[in-house]
Design a protein around this motif. Structure first.
Motif, PDB file in Angstrom:
ATOM      1  N   ASN A 192       8.952  21.485 -17.409  1.00 18.07           N
ATOM      2  CA  ASN A 192       8.690  20.048 -17.577  1.00 18.07           C
ATOM      3  C   ASN A 192       9.815  19.287 -18.271  1.00 18.07           C
ATOM      4  OD1 ASN A 192       6.035  20.235 -16.412  1.00 18.07           O
ATOM      5  ND2 ASN A 192       5.327  21.098 -18.353  1.00 18.07           N
ATOM      6  N   GLU A 193      10.971  19.918 -18.472  1.00 16.70           N
ATOM      7  CA  GLU A 193      12.109  19.245 -19.102  1.00 16.70           C
ATOM      8  C   GLU A 193      13.166  18.947 -18.042  1.00 16.70           C
ATOM      9  OE1 GLU A 193      15.313  19.873 -22.766  1.00 16.70           O
ATOM     10  OE2 GLU A 193      13.926  21.485 -22.221  1.00 16.70           O
ATOM     11  N   PRO A 194      13.550  17.673 -17.872  1.00 20.17           N
ATOM     12  CA  PRO A 194      14.531  17.334 -16.846  1.00 20.17           C
ATOM     13  C   PRO A 194      15.969  17.483 -17.333  1.00 20.17           C
ATOM     14  CG  PRO A 194      13.715  15.329 -17.856  1.00 20.17           C
ATOM     15  CD  PRO A 194      12.979  16.468 -18.511  1.00 20.17           C
ATOM     16  N   PHE A 195      16.829  17.904 -16.427  1.00 20.61           N
ATOM     17  CA  PHE A 195      18.264  17.990 -16.663  1.00 20.61           C
ATOM     18  C   PHE A 195      18.935  17.276 -15.493  1.00 20.61           C
ATOM     19  CE2 PHE A 195      16.261  21.436 -18.837  1.00 20.61           C
ATOM     20  CZ  PHE A 195      16.987  21.648 -19.995  1.00 20.61           C
ATOM     21  N   PHE A 196      19.425  16.079 -15.728  1.00 19.97           N
ATOM     22  CA  PHE A 196      19.966  15.250 -14.656  1.00 19.97           C
ATOM     23  C   PHE A 196      21.471  15.434 -14.533  1.00 19.97           C
ATOM     24  CE2 PHE A 196      22.077  11.088 -13.797  1.00 19.97           C
ATOM     25  CZ  PHE A 196      21.893  11.100 -12.419  1.00 19.97           C
ATOM     26  N   GLY A 197      21.913  15.735 -13.326  1.00 17.79           N
ATOM     27  CA  GLY A 197      23.332  15.769 -13.038  1.00 17.79           C
ATOM     28  C   GLY A 197      23.880  17.159 -12.820  1.00 17.79           C
ATOM     29  N   GLN A 198      24.889  17.230 -11.949  1.00 14.42           N
ATOM     30  CA  GLN A 198      25.529  18.513 -11.675  1.00 14.42           C
ATOM     31  C   GLN A 198      26.285  19.042 -12.891  1.00 14.42           C
ATOM     32  OE1 GLN A 198      29.099  18.873 -11.349  1.00 14.42           O
ATOM     33  NE2 GLN A 198      29.367  16.759 -12.058  1.00 14.42           N
ATOM     34  N   ASP A 199      26.526  18.180 -13.874  1.00 16.94           N
ATOM     35  CA  ASP A 199      27.234  18.591 -15.080  1.00 16.94           C
ATOM     36  C   ASP A 199      26.291  19.030 -16.195  1.00 16.94           C
ATOM     37  OD1 ASP A 199      26.195  16.079 -15.452  1.00 16.94           O
ATOM     38  OD2 ASP A 199      27.966  15.263 -16.457  1.00 16.94           O
ATOM     39  N   ARG A 200      25.015  19.235 -15.878  1.00 21.87           N
ATOM     40  CA  ARG A 200      24.057  19.679 -16.885  1.00 21.87           C
ATOM     41  C   ARG A 200      23.552  21.104 -16.627  1.00 21.87           C
ATOM     42  NH1 ARG A 200      26.111  16.256 -19.121  1.00 21.87           N
ATOM     43  NH2 ARG A 200      25.259  14.491 -20.296  1.00 21.87           N
ATOM     44  N   ILE A 201      24.179  21.788 -15.683  1.00 21.64           N
ATOM     45  CA  ILE A 201      23.700  23.127 -15.337  1.00 21.64           C
ATOM     46  C   ILE A 201      23.946  24.107 -16.478  1.00 21.64           C
ATOM     47  CG2 ILE A 201      23.967  25.058 -13.726  1.00 21.64           C
ATOM     48  CD1 ILE A 201      24.509  23.018 -11.527  1.00 21.64           C
ATOM     49  N   GLU A 202      25.081  23.988 -17.166  1.00 23.04           N
ATOM     50  CA  GLU A 202      25.335  24.875 -18.302  1.00 23.04           C
ATOM     51  C   GLU A 202      24.298  24.646 -19.404  1.00 23.04           C
ATOM     52  OE1 GLU A 202      27.618  23.120 -16.755  1.00 23.04           O
ATOM     53  OE2 GLU A 202      29.023  24.628 -15.972  1.00 23.04           O
ATOM     54  N   LEU A 203      23.937  23.381 -19.598  1.00 24.83           N
ATOM     55  CA  LEU A 203      22.903  23.073 -20.595  1.00 24.83           C
ATOM     56  C   LEU A 203      21.554  23.639 -20.168  1.00 24.83           C
ATOM     57  CD1 LEU A 203      22.483  21.487 -23.272  1.00 24.83           C
ATOM     58  CD2 LEU A 203      21.837  19.518 -21.860  1.00 24.83           C
ATOM     59  N   LEU A 204      21.275  23.565 -18.889  1.00 26.11           N
ATOM     60  CA  LEU A 204      20.046  24.146 -18.342  1.00 26.11           C
ATOM     61  C   LEU A 204      20.004  25.650 -18.603  1.00 26.11           C
ATOM     62  CD1 LEU A 204      17.507  24.244 -16.458  1.00 26.11           C
ATOM     63  CD2 LEU A 204      19.121  24.395 -14.531  1.00 26.11           C
ATOM     64  N   ILE A 205      21.116  26.325 -18.336  1.00 24.47           N
ATOM     65  CA  ILE A 205      21.171  27.770 -18.564  1.00 24.47           C
ATOM     66  C   ILE A 205      20.936  28.087 -20.035  1.00 24.47           C
ATOM     67  CG2 ILE A 205      22.708  29.782 -18.543  1.00 24.47           C
ATOM     68  CD1 ILE A 205      23.962  28.591 -15.989  1.00 24.47           C
ATOM     69  N   TRP A 206      21.550  27.301 -20.903  1.00 24.28           N
ATOM     70  CA  TRP A 206      21.347  27.490 -22.343  1.00 24.28           C
ATOM     71  C   TRP A 206      19.874  27.384 -22.715  1.00 24.28           C
ATOM     72  CZ3 TRP A 206      19.717  23.392 -25.594  1.00 24.28           C
ATOM     73  CH2 TRP A 206      19.705  23.677 -26.967  1.00 24.28           C
ATOM     74  N   ARG A 207      19.197  26.368 -22.168  1.00 27.74           N
ATOM     75  CA  ARG A 207      17.777  26.199 -22.455  1.00 27.74           C
ATOM     76  C   ARG A 207      16.978  27.383 -21.902  1.00 27.74           C
ATOM     77  NH1 ARG A 207      15.758  23.793 -26.064  1.00 27.74           N
ATOM     78  NH2 ARG A 207      15.912  21.595 -25.458  1.00 27.74           N
ATOM     79  N   MET A 208      17.300  27.821 -20.682  1.00 31.29           N
ATOM     80  CA  MET A 208      16.579  28.938 -20.083  1.00 31.29           C
ATOM     81  C   MET A 208      16.811  30.226 -20.859  1.00 31.29           C
ATOM     82  SD  MET A 208      17.251  28.024 -16.063  1.00 31.29           S
ATOM     83  CE  MET A 208      16.252  29.373 -15.407  1.00 31.29           C
ATOM     84  N   GLN A 209      18.010  30.397 -21.389  1.00 34.75           N
ATOM     85  CA  GLN A 209      18.275  31.593 -22.194  1.00 34.75           C
ATOM     86  C   GLN A 209      17.409  31.615 -23.445  1.00 34.75           C
ATOM     87  OE1 GLN A 209      22.540  31.079 -22.539  1.00 34.75           O
ATOM     88  NE2 GLN A 209      22.941  32.699 -21.067  1.00 34.75           N
ATOM     89  N   SER A 210      17.124  30.436 -23.993  1.00 35.73           N
ATOM     90  CA  SER A 210      16.251  30.380 -25.168  1.00 35.73           C
ATOM     91  C   SER A 210      14.821  30.755 -24.815  1.00 35.73           C
ATOM     92  CB  SER A 210      16.280  28.977 -25.784  1.00 35.73           C
ATOM     93  OG  SER A 210      15.546  28.052 -24.994  1.00 35.73           O
TER      94      SER A 210
END
Length: 218
Positions: A192-210
């Motif tokens: 349920n947390e949005p990550f907008f943009g092709q430049d947010r994938i690293e941030l997405l991975i960081w969140r998923m790792q948590s």
């Protein structure tokens, strides 16, 4: 445990296309799945969007997306023809939209089969990587789909037989996209947390790792 992410995607969005290499790398390297969910572009989804937007918006997107592609060494050229039939001088969007309806419904058909990321990657390359002239002509899409394991003619036939089924899938995607907290594409949504943009994938991975994301075994 495999973690799942939704990706709301538009065939007209250069940033959606530019997100695909990193998205494929994500699922190749990590124990994760990406459910790509096609939506209609803002030009169709939000009538009058470009009329209300600052004229500099479209010019900047052209400049920046081309720059990002060069930086990331991703083959890139704006599709010819544009998937949206639009007069770029007046910004008027045509009522009849043969290209984007077909593309988005095909994406919905692949989503229904559970393989939308693979399909959309194959088709998007034909539109965006600059290797073909007239992506909508000849057998370009057919061959790209076949190389990814899809029968494009059969998909078109299924859509023609029941277009409402695929429009319902797209409408559901758009509803969930809006509920995610963002309106643009590409938008990744994880828990349920949005990550907008092709430049947010690293941030997405960081969140998923948590949340326990692990790398795939070598």
């Amino acid at each position: 445990m495999t973690l799942s992410v939704d990706l709301f995607f538009s065939f007209r969005s250069p940033y959606s296309y530019l997100a695909l290499p990193k998205t494929l790398k994500l699922v190749a390297e990590y124990d994760a799945s990406v459910n790509l969910r096609p939506v209609y572009p803002l030009a169709v989804r939000v009538p009058g969007f470009f009329k209300r937007a600052d004229p500099k918006f479209a010019r900047y997107v052209v400049l920046d997306s081309s720059r990002v592609a060069k930086f990331e060494n991703t083959p890139f050229r704006f599709p010819r023809p544009d998937p949206i039939v639009q007069d770029m001088a007046t910004l008027d969007v045509a009522e009849r939209q043969p290209y984007i309806h077909r593309l988005t419904r095909l994406g919905a058909a692949a989503q229904a089969e559970g393989h939308s990321l693979r399909f959309v990657d194959a088709i998007s390359r034909v539109l965006w990587d600059g290797t073909v002239k007239g992506w909508n002509e000849g057998d370009h899409l057919t061959r790209a789909a076949a190389a990814a394991g899809f029968d494009l003619a059969a998909m078109d036939e299924s859509i023609a037989a029941d277009p409402d089924r695929y429009e319902a899938i797209i409408a559901g995607n758009e509803k969930d996209h809006a509920a995610s907290g963002h309106w643009g594409v590409p938008t990744f949504v994880f828990e349920n947390e949005p990550f907008f943009g092709q430049d947010r994938i690293e941030l997405l991975i960081w969140r998923m790792q948590s949340k326990g994301l692990t790398r795939r075994a070598a």
